[in-house]
Design a protein around this motif. Structure first.
Motif, short mmCIF file in Angstrom:
data_model
loop_
_atom_site.label_atom_id
_atom_site.label_comp_id
_atom_site.label_asym_id
_atom_site.label_seq_id
_atom_site.Cartn_x
_atom_site.Cartn_y
_atom_site.Cartn_z
N THR A 107 -3.13 12.23 -2.94
CA THR A 107 -4.23 11.55 -3.62
C THR A 107 -4.61 12.27 -4.91
OG1 THR A 107 -5.63 12.69 -2.02
CG2 THR A 107 -5.31 10.37 -1.67
N LYS A 110 -2.94 5.48 1.27
CA LYS A 110 -3.63 4.97 2.46
C LYS A 110 -3.49 5.89 3.66
CE LYS A 110 -5.53 1.44 0.83
NZ LYS A 110 -6.98 1.57 0.63
N LEU A 144 -2.54 8.30 -6.82
CA LEU A 144 -2.26 7.05 -6.11
C LEU A 144 -3.35 6.82 -5.07
CD1 LEU A 144 1.54 7.46 -5.37
CD2 LEU A 144 0.54 5.72 -6.83
N ASP A 145 -3.56 5.55 -4.78
CA ASP A 145 -4.49 5.23 -3.71
C ASP A 145 -3.71 5.33 -2.39
OD1 ASP A 145 -6.59 4.38 -2.21
OD2 ASP A 145 -6.33 2.25 -2.68
N PRO A 177 -11.83 10.26 3.13
CA PRO A 177 -12.09 11.17 2.01
C PRO A 177 -12.95 12.37 2.44
CG PRO A 177 -12.34 8.91 1.29
CD PRO A 177 -12.13 8.85 2.77
N GLN A 223 0.85 -1.20 0.00
CA GLN A 223 0.00 0.00 0.00
C GLN A 223 0.88 1.25 0.00
OE1 GLN A 223 -2.75 -0.88 3.29
NE2 GLN A 223 -4.22 -1.36 1.68
#
Lengths: 323, 102
Positions: free
Chosen positions: A216, A224, A221-222, A249, A181
Protein backbone atom coordinates in the motif's frame (compact mmCIF):
# COMPACT_ATOMS: atom_id res chain seq x y z
CA UNK A 1 30.33 -11.44 24.74
CA UNK A 2 31.95 -8.19 23.61
CA UNK A 3 35.31 -9.46 22.26
CA UNK A 4 33.50 -12.26 20.56
CA UNK A 5 30.94 -9.77 19.20
CA UNK A 6 33.50 -7.49 17.58
CA UNK A 7 35.11 -10.45 15.87
CA UNK A 8 31.91 -11.79 14.42
CA UNK A 9 29.66 -8.89 13.43
CA UNK A 10 29.76 -7.66 9.85
CA UNK A 11 30.90 -4.06 9.48
CA UNK A 12 28.94 -1.40 7.58
CA UNK A 13 31.58 -1.62 4.84
CA UNK A 14 30.77 -5.30 4.41
CA UNK A 15 27.01 -5.08 4.89
CA UNK A 16 25.37 -1.84 3.76
CA UNK A 17 22.24 -2.59 5.81
CA UNK A 18 24.22 -1.82 8.98
CA UNK A 19 25.07 1.49 10.65
CA UNK A 20 28.47 3.04 10.05
CA UNK A 21 28.25 4.73 13.43
CA UNK A 22 27.10 2.04 15.81
CA UNK A 23 28.33 -1.55 15.22
CA UNK A 24 25.49 -4.04 15.20
CA UNK A 25 22.80 -1.46 14.51
CA UNK A 26 20.72 -2.54 11.54
CA UNK A 27 19.19 0.28 9.50
CA UNK A 28 17.56 -1.54 6.58
CA UNK A 29 15.08 -4.17 7.71
CA UNK A 30 12.93 -6.87 6.20
CA UNK A 31 10.55 -9.52 7.52
CA UNK A 32 13.31 -12.10 7.94
CA UNK A 33 15.57 -9.93 10.08
CA UNK A 34 12.65 -8.47 12.04
CA UNK A 35 11.24 -11.95 12.56
CA UNK A 36 14.56 -13.21 13.96
CA UNK A 37 14.77 -10.21 16.30
CA UNK A 38 11.23 -10.78 17.56
CA UNK A 39 11.87 -14.48 18.07
CA UNK A 40 15.18 -14.29 19.89
CA UNK A 41 17.79 -11.48 20.03
CA UNK A 42 20.64 -14.01 20.18
CA UNK A 43 19.35 -15.87 17.14
CA UNK A 44 19.07 -12.50 15.36
CA UNK A 45 22.66 -11.70 16.37
CA UNK A 46 24.04 -14.97 15.00
CA UNK A 47 21.94 -15.20 11.85
CA UNK A 48 21.60 -11.57 10.72
CA UNK A 49 24.39 -9.52 12.28
CA UNK A 50 27.07 -12.21 12.02
CA UNK A 51 25.62 -14.07 9.04
CA UNK A 52 26.13 -17.55 10.49
CA UNK A 53 24.20 -20.04 8.37
CA UNK A 54 24.04 -23.84 8.65
CA UNK A 55 26.41 -25.42 6.11
CA UNK A 56 23.61 -27.38 4.52
CA UNK A 57 20.88 -25.18 3.10
CA UNK A 58 17.71 -26.01 4.97
CA UNK A 59 15.59 -28.37 2.87
CA UNK A 60 12.41 -26.32 3.34
CA UNK A 61 14.23 -23.13 2.38
CA UNK A 62 15.75 -24.70 -0.74
CA UNK A 63 12.42 -26.17 -1.79
CA UNK A 64 10.61 -22.85 -1.24
CA UNK A 65 13.23 -20.96 -3.25
CA UNK A 66 12.90 -23.53 -6.02
CA UNK A 67 9.13 -23.14 -6.22
CA UNK A 68 9.42 -19.34 -6.25
CA UNK A 69 12.19 -19.43 -8.86
CA UNK A 70 10.21 -21.69 -11.16
CA UNK A 71 7.00 -19.67 -11.00
CA UNK A 72 8.95 -16.47 -11.52
CA UNK A 73 10.46 -17.91 -14.69
CA UNK A 74 7.08 -19.12 -15.90
CA UNK A 75 5.60 -15.62 -15.42
CA UNK A 76 8.49 -13.96 -17.24
CA UNK A 77 8.23 -16.41 -20.13
CA UNK A 78 4.48 -15.76 -20.46
CA UNK A 79 5.06 -11.99 -20.34
CA UNK A 80 7.60 -12.42 -23.16
CA UNK A 81 5.01 -14.11 -25.35
CA UNK A 82 5.57 -17.80 -24.60
CA UNK A 83 2.50 -20.02 -24.51
CA UNK A 84 1.69 -22.20 -21.51
CA UNK A 85 3.60 -25.24 -22.78
CA UNK A 86 6.76 -23.28 -23.58
CA UNK A 87 6.65 -21.38 -20.30
CA UNK A 88 6.20 -24.59 -18.35
CA UNK A 89 9.19 -26.10 -20.11
CA UNK A 90 11.27 -23.06 -19.11
CA UNK A 91 10.16 -23.45 -15.49
CA UNK A 92 10.78 -27.21 -15.39
CA UNK A 93 14.19 -26.82 -17.02
CA UNK A 94 15.14 -24.26 -14.42
CA UNK A 95 13.97 -26.45 -11.53
CA UNK A 96 15.93 -29.42 -12.83
CA UNK A 97 19.03 -27.31 -13.15
CA UNK A 98 18.45 -25.83 -9.68
CA UNK A 99 18.20 -29.32 -8.20
CA UNK A 100 21.30 -30.66 -9.94
CA UNK A 101 24.42 -30.78 -7.78
CA UNK A 102 27.07 -29.83 -10.35
CA UNK A 103 29.94 -30.40 -7.98
CA UNK A 104 28.91 -33.93 -7.16
CA UNK A 105 27.40 -34.68 -10.57
CA UNK A 106 24.12 -35.95 -9.13
CA UNK A 107 20.63 -34.72 -8.23
CA UNK A 108 20.11 -32.76 -5.02
CA UNK A 109 19.94 -35.20 -2.13
CA UNK A 110 17.22 -34.35 0.32
CA UNK A 111 16.52 -36.23 3.52
CA UNK A 112 12.80 -35.43 3.31
CA UNK A 113 10.63 -37.71 1.16
CA UNK A 114 8.16 -34.83 0.66
CA UNK A 115 10.73 -32.34 -0.55
CA UNK A 116 13.17 -33.44 -3.22
CA UNK A 117 13.85 -32.98 -6.93
CA UNK A 118 10.89 -35.04 -8.11
CA UNK A 119 8.36 -33.50 -5.71
CA UNK A 120 9.54 -29.99 -6.62
CA UNK A 121 9.17 -30.60 -10.37
CA UNK A 122 5.83 -32.31 -9.70
CA UNK A 123 4.63 -29.36 -7.60
CA UNK A 124 5.46 -26.92 -10.40
CA UNK A 125 3.78 -29.04 -13.10
CA UNK A 126 0.66 -29.72 -11.00
CA UNK A 127 0.44 -26.07 -9.96
CA UNK A 128 0.30 -24.95 -13.58
CA UNK A 129 -1.98 -27.80 -14.50
CA UNK A 130 -4.42 -26.38 -11.98
CA UNK A 131 -3.78 -22.70 -12.68
CA UNK A 132 -3.13 -22.67 -16.42
CA UNK A 133 -6.08 -20.29 -16.70
CA UNK A 134 -5.39 -18.46 -13.46
CA UNK A 135 -8.17 -16.10 -12.32
CA UNK A 136 -5.46 -13.99 -10.66
CA UNK A 137 -3.92 -11.94 -13.43
CA UNK A 138 -0.29 -10.92 -12.94
CA UNK A 139 0.01 -7.13 -13.14
CA UNK A 140 2.54 -5.61 -15.48
CA UNK A 141 5.09 -2.97 -14.60
CA UNK A 142 5.46 0.10 -16.82
CA UNK A 143 8.56 -1.47 -18.36
CA UNK A 144 6.40 -4.35 -19.57
CA UNK A 145 7.84 -6.87 -17.12
CA UNK A 146 5.47 -8.87 -14.94
CA UNK A 147 5.04 -7.66 -11.37
CA UNK A 148 6.75 -10.68 -9.82
CA UNK A 149 9.60 -10.94 -7.30
CA UNK A 150 9.52 -7.22 -6.68
CA UNK A 151 12.13 -5.80 -4.35
CA UNK A 152 11.05 -2.70 -2.49
CA UNK A 153 12.61 -0.59 0.29
CA UNK A 154 10.82 2.29 2.01
CA UNK A 155 12.11 4.96 4.41
CA UNK A 156 10.34 4.78 7.76
CA UNK A 157 8.83 7.86 9.42
CA UNK A 158 11.37 7.62 12.29
CA UNK A 159 15.17 7.61 12.50
CA UNK A 160 17.76 5.83 14.58
CA UNK A 161 19.24 7.75 17.52
CA UNK A 162 22.42 8.05 15.49
CA UNK A 163 20.38 10.23 13.10
CA UNK A 164 20.62 7.63 10.35
CA UNK A 165 17.61 6.77 8.22
CA UNK A 166 15.70 3.57 8.96
CA UNK A 167 14.25 1.53 6.12
CA UNK A 168 11.87 -1.37 5.76
CA UNK A 169 11.56 -3.50 2.66
CA UNK A 170 11.00 -6.89 1.20
CA UNK A 171 10.53 -9.03 -1.84
CA UNK A 172 6.94 -9.45 -2.98
CA UNK A 173 6.25 -12.63 -4.93
CA UNK A 174 3.64 -11.06 -7.13
CA UNK A 175 1.10 -8.28 -7.45
CA UNK A 176 -2.03 -9.53 -9.16
CA UNK A 177 -5.57 -8.52 -10.02
CA UNK A 178 -8.66 -10.51 -9.24
CA UNK A 179 -12.15 -9.17 -9.99
CA UNK A 180 -10.66 -5.73 -10.74
CA UNK A 181 -8.96 -5.47 -7.35
CA UNK A 182 -5.26 -5.57 -6.54
CA UNK A 183 -3.70 -8.15 -4.26
CA UNK A 184 -0.24 -9.15 -3.18
CA UNK A 185 0.22 -12.85 -3.83
CA UNK A 186 2.58 -14.80 -1.62
CA UNK A 187 3.47 -18.41 -2.40
CA UNK A 188 3.99 -20.89 0.40
CA UNK A 189 5.01 -24.52 0.37
CA UNK A 190 4.22 -26.73 3.31
CA UNK A 191 3.83 -30.32 4.43
CA UNK A 192 0.76 -29.29 6.44
CA UNK A 193 -2.87 -29.74 5.41
CA UNK A 194 -4.28 -26.59 3.86
CA UNK A 195 -6.99 -26.32 6.49
CA UNK A 196 -8.50 -23.23 8.11
CA UNK A 197 -5.95 -23.52 10.91
CA UNK A 198 -3.10 -23.47 8.39
CA UNK A 199 -4.30 -20.12 7.03
CA UNK A 200 -5.07 -18.77 10.51
CA UNK A 201 -1.35 -18.66 11.24
CA UNK A 202 -1.09 -15.63 8.94
CA UNK A 203 -3.25 -13.36 11.09
CA UNK A 204 -1.48 -11.76 12.80
CA UNK A 205 1.78 -12.37 11.04
CA UNK A 206 4.92 -10.29 10.85
CA UNK A 207 5.70 -11.08 7.21
CA UNK A 208 2.20 -10.59 5.77
CA UNK A 209 1.48 -7.38 7.69
CA UNK A 210 4.80 -6.02 6.42
CA UNK A 211 3.96 -7.01 2.84
CA UNK A 212 0.58 -5.30 2.95
CA UNK A 213 2.27 -2.21 4.41
CA UNK A 214 4.83 -2.28 1.57
CA UNK A 215 2.19 -2.88 -1.09
CA UNK A 216 0.00 0.00 0.00
CA UNK A 217 2.70 2.51 0.96
CA UNK A 218 5.21 1.52 -1.70
CA UNK A 219 3.20 1.05 -4.86
CA UNK A 220 0.41 3.51 -4.15
CA UNK A 221 -2.04 0.77 -5.05
CA UNK A 222 -5.35 0.22 -3.38
CA UNK A 223 -4.28 -3.21 -2.14
CA UNK A 224 -7.26 -5.20 -0.96
CA UNK A 225 -5.13 -7.68 0.90
CA UNK A 226 -2.84 -10.59 0.39
CA UNK A 227 -3.60 -13.93 -1.20
CA UNK A 228 -1.77 -16.79 0.45
CA UNK A 229 -1.14 -19.13 -2.49
CA UNK A 230 -0.22 -22.36 -0.76
CA UNK A 231 1.05 -25.71 -1.99
CA UNK A 232 0.78 -28.73 0.27
CA UNK A 233 3.52 -31.12 -0.74
CA UNK A 234 3.18 -34.78 0.13
CA UNK A 235 5.25 -37.79 -0.87
CA UNK A 236 2.87 -38.75 -3.68
CA UNK A 237 0.84 -35.61 -4.31
CA UNK A 238 0.81 -31.81 -4.31
CA UNK A 239 -2.38 -30.02 -3.39
CA UNK A 240 -3.10 -26.31 -3.72
CA UNK A 241 -5.20 -23.79 -1.86
CA UNK A 242 -5.61 -20.06 -1.70
CA UNK A 243 -7.02 -17.79 0.91
CA UNK A 244 -7.40 -14.04 1.24
CA UNK A 245 -5.56 -12.51 4.19
CA UNK A 246 -6.66 -8.98 4.97
CA UNK A 247 -5.64 -6.18 7.30
CA UNK A 248 -7.55 -3.01 8.10
CA UNK A 249 -5.67 0.32 7.83
CA UNK A 250 -5.75 0.47 11.65
CA UNK A 251 -4.07 -2.90 11.90
CA UNK A 252 -1.30 -1.77 9.56
CA UNK A 253 -0.88 1.42 11.58
CA UNK A 254 -0.53 -0.66 14.72
CA UNK A 255 2.04 -2.91 13.02
CA UNK A 256 4.11 0.13 11.98
CA UNK A 257 3.90 1.50 15.54
CA UNK A 258 5.05 -1.84 16.95
CA UNK A 259 7.86 -1.86 14.42
CA UNK A 260 9.16 1.40 15.91
CA UNK A 261 9.31 -0.25 19.34
CA UNK A 262 11.13 -3.29 17.98
CA UNK A 263 13.68 -1.16 16.15
CA UNK A 264 14.25 0.89 19.29
CA UNK A 265 14.84 -2.40 21.08
CA UNK A 266 17.37 -3.40 18.40
CA UNK A 267 19.13 -0.11 18.94
CA UNK A 268 19.28 -0.76 22.68
CA UNK A 269 20.94 -4.15 22.10
CA UNK A 270 23.47 -2.58 19.73
CA UNK A 271 24.34 0.11 22.27
CA UNK A 272 24.89 -2.57 24.89
CA UNK A 273 26.68 -4.75 22.34
CA UNK A 274 24.65 -7.57 23.84
CA UNK A 275 21.84 -9.65 22.38
CA UNK A 276 20.26 -11.81 25.09
CA UNK A 277 19.00 -15.34 24.62
CA UNK A 278 15.26 -16.01 24.57
CA UNK A 279 15.47 -19.53 25.87
CA UNK A 280 11.73 -20.03 25.50
CA UNK A 281 12.05 -19.90 21.71
CA UNK A 282 14.62 -22.67 21.24
CA UNK A 283 12.07 -25.24 20.11
CA UNK A 284 9.67 -23.25 17.96
CA UNK A 285 9.42 -23.78 14.19
CA UNK A 286 11.01 -27.20 14.42
CA UNK A 287 13.89 -26.03 16.61
CA UNK A 288 16.41 -23.20 16.38
CA UNK A 289 19.54 -24.05 14.34
CA UNK A 290 21.62 -22.25 16.99
CA UNK A 291 20.24 -24.25 19.92
CA UNK A 292 23.30 -26.52 19.81
CA UNK A 293 25.54 -23.43 20.01
CA UNK A 294 23.65 -21.74 22.85
CA UNK A 295 23.80 -25.04 24.76
CA UNK A 296 27.63 -24.81 24.85
CA UNK A 297 29.70 -22.84 27.35
CA UNK A 298 29.99 -19.19 26.20
CA UNK A 299 33.77 -19.29 25.85
CA UNK A 300 33.60 -22.20 23.38
CA UNK A 301 30.77 -21.02 21.13
CA UNK A 302 32.84 -19.18 18.53
CA UNK A 303 34.74 -22.38 17.78
CA UNK A 304 31.59 -24.44 17.49
CA UNK A 305 30.05 -21.87 15.14
CA UNK A 306 33.07 -21.97 12.84
CA UNK A 307 32.83 -25.74 12.72
CA UNK A 308 29.15 -26.20 11.96
CA UNK A 309 28.19 -22.97 10.20
CA UNK A 310 29.31 -20.86 7.32
CA UNK A 311 29.19 -17.07 6.89
CA UNK A 312 26.52 -15.78 4.55
CA UNK A 313 25.55 -12.14 4.70
CA UNK A 314 21.91 -11.13 5.01
CA UNK A 315 21.37 -7.72 3.43
CA UNK A 316 17.77 -6.60 2.73
CA UNK A 317 19.13 -3.87 0.43
CA UNK A 318 20.20 -6.44 -2.14
CA UNK A 319 17.33 -6.83 -4.56
CA UNK A 320 16.15 -10.10 -6.04
CA UNK A 321 14.23 -11.21 -9.05
CA UNK A 322 16.09 -9.30 -11.72
CA UNK A 323 15.76 -11.78 -14.56
CA UNK B 1 9.02 -49.13 -31.05
CA UNK B 2 5.56 -49.39 -32.57
CA UNK B 3 2.77 -47.10 -31.40
CA UNK B 4 0.92 -50.02 -29.81
CA UNK B 5 4.05 -51.22 -28.06
CA UNK B 6 4.80 -47.72 -26.78
CA UNK B 7 1.27 -47.31 -25.45
CA UNK B 8 1.46 -50.69 -23.78
CA UNK B 9 4.76 -49.80 -22.22
CA UNK B 10 3.48 -46.41 -20.98
CA UNK B 11 0.44 -48.08 -19.45
CA UNK B 12 2.71 -50.44 -17.54
CA UNK B 13 4.49 -47.66 -15.74
CA UNK B 14 6.12 -44.73 -17.24
CA UNK B 15 7.91 -45.03 -20.56
CA UNK B 16 7.30 -42.41 -23.18
CA UNK B 17 6.23 -42.66 -26.74
CA UNK B 18 8.43 -41.49 -29.55
CA UNK B 19 11.32 -39.93 -27.63
CA UNK B 20 14.83 -41.15 -28.18
CA UNK B 21 17.41 -40.79 -25.47
CA UNK B 22 20.04 -38.18 -26.38
CA UNK B 23 22.57 -40.60 -24.91
CA UNK B 24 21.96 -42.83 -27.88
CA UNK B 25 19.56 -45.32 -26.35
CA UNK B 26 16.66 -46.52 -28.39
CA UNK B 27 14.09 -46.70 -25.63
CA UNK B 28 12.55 -43.56 -24.19
CA UNK B 29 13.53 -42.98 -20.60
CA UNK B 30 11.27 -43.32 -17.59
CA UNK B 31 10.44 -40.43 -15.28
CA UNK B 32 12.78 -41.86 -12.63
CA UNK B 33 15.61 -42.02 -15.15
CA UNK B 34 14.99 -38.45 -16.27
CA UNK B 35 14.92 -37.27 -12.67
CA UNK B 36 18.34 -38.79 -12.10
CA UNK B 37 19.76 -37.05 -15.16
CA UNK B 38 21.79 -33.89 -15.61
CA UNK B 39 19.63 -31.20 -17.19
CA UNK B 40 22.28 -30.54 -19.82
CA UNK B 41 21.68 -34.02 -21.21
CA UNK B 42 17.91 -33.67 -21.63
CA UNK B 43 16.16 -32.66 -24.83
CA UNK B 44 13.16 -30.33 -25.05
CA UNK B 45 10.98 -33.32 -25.90
CA UNK B 46 12.11 -35.01 -22.70
CA UNK B 47 11.23 -31.94 -20.61
CA UNK B 48 7.80 -32.02 -22.20
CA UNK B 49 7.51 -35.71 -21.41
CA UNK B 50 8.34 -35.03 -17.76
CA UNK B 51 5.35 -32.67 -17.76
CA UNK B 52 3.10 -35.15 -19.58
CA UNK B 53 3.94 -37.99 -17.21
CA UNK B 54 3.46 -35.83 -14.12
CA UNK B 55 0.15 -34.55 -15.47
CA UNK B 56 -0.95 -38.14 -15.99
CA UNK B 57 -0.02 -38.87 -12.37
CA UNK B 58 -2.13 -35.92 -11.27
CA UNK B 59 -5.15 -37.25 -13.15
CA UNK B 60 -4.74 -40.62 -11.45
CA UNK B 61 -4.36 -38.97 -8.06
CA UNK B 62 -7.38 -36.71 -8.63
CA UNK B 63 -9.61 -39.57 -9.65
CA UNK B 64 -8.52 -41.49 -6.52
CA UNK B 65 -9.31 -38.44 -4.40
CA UNK B 66 -12.72 -38.12 -6.00
CA UNK B 67 -13.35 -41.80 -5.33
CA UNK B 68 -12.42 -41.36 -1.68
CA UNK B 69 -14.63 -38.29 -1.39
CA UNK B 70 -17.57 -40.16 -2.96
CA UNK B 71 -17.05 -43.06 -0.54
CA UNK B 72 -16.93 -40.69 2.43
CA UNK B 73 -20.11 -38.96 1.23
CA UNK B 74 -21.88 -42.28 0.82
CA UNK B 75 -20.86 -43.19 4.38
CA UNK B 76 -22.28 -39.96 5.76
CA UNK B 77 -25.53 -40.43 3.84
CA UNK B 78 -25.90 -43.96 5.17
CA UNK B 79 -25.43 -42.66 8.70
CA UNK B 80 -27.97 -39.88 8.34
CA UNK B 81 -30.50 -42.37 6.97
CA UNK B 82 -30.32 -44.06 10.33
CA UNK B 83 -28.73 -47.35 9.47
CA UNK B 84 -25.54 -46.68 11.42
CA UNK B 85 -26.70 -43.88 13.69
CA UNK B 86 -25.98 -44.20 17.39
CA UNK B 87 -28.89 -43.65 19.78
CA UNK B 88 -29.29 -40.05 20.89
CA UNK B 89 -27.45 -39.34 24.13
CA UNK B 90 -29.54 -38.45 27.16
CA UNK B 91 -26.55 -36.94 28.85
CA UNK B 92 -25.72 -40.03 30.85
CA UNK B 93 -23.93 -43.18 29.92
CA UNK B 94 -25.74 -46.41 30.55
CA UNK B 95 -24.02 -49.66 29.86
CA UNK B 96 -26.05 -52.81 29.61
CA UNK B 97 -23.72 -55.53 30.77
CA UNK B 98 -26.04 -58.24 29.52
CA UNK B 99 -25.74 -56.90 25.98
CA UNK B 100 -21.99 -56.63 26.28
CA UNK B 101 -21.50 -60.10 27.75
CA UNK B 102 -23.98 -61.74 25.42
Amino acid sequence: MSNETEEQIFSAAENSALSAQLPGLQLAWDSTSLGELKLCPRRYFYRILCGWTPRELNVHFKFGLGFHGATERYDHARANGADHKEALRVAVKWVMEYTWDKKMGRPWLSDLPEKNRLTLVRTVVWYYDKYEHDPIETMQLVNGKPAVELSIMLPLPYRAETGEELLYGGHLDKVGRLNDQSYIVDKKTTKSMLSESYFHQFSPDNQFSGYIFLGTAGFGLDIKGLIADAAQVGVTFSRFGRQLISRTPDQIKEWVRDLAFWLRQAEFYAKQQYWPMNDKACHVYGGCPFRQICAKAPSTRAGWLKGAFTKQMWNPLISRGDI
Amino acid sequence: MSKEAAEGSAAQGGSFEGVKSPLGGVNPRSLDALMAEDVAKLSDAEFDNVCIELRRQRQVWESNEQGKAAQAKAGVEAKTKGALRAPKSKGTVSINLDDLLG
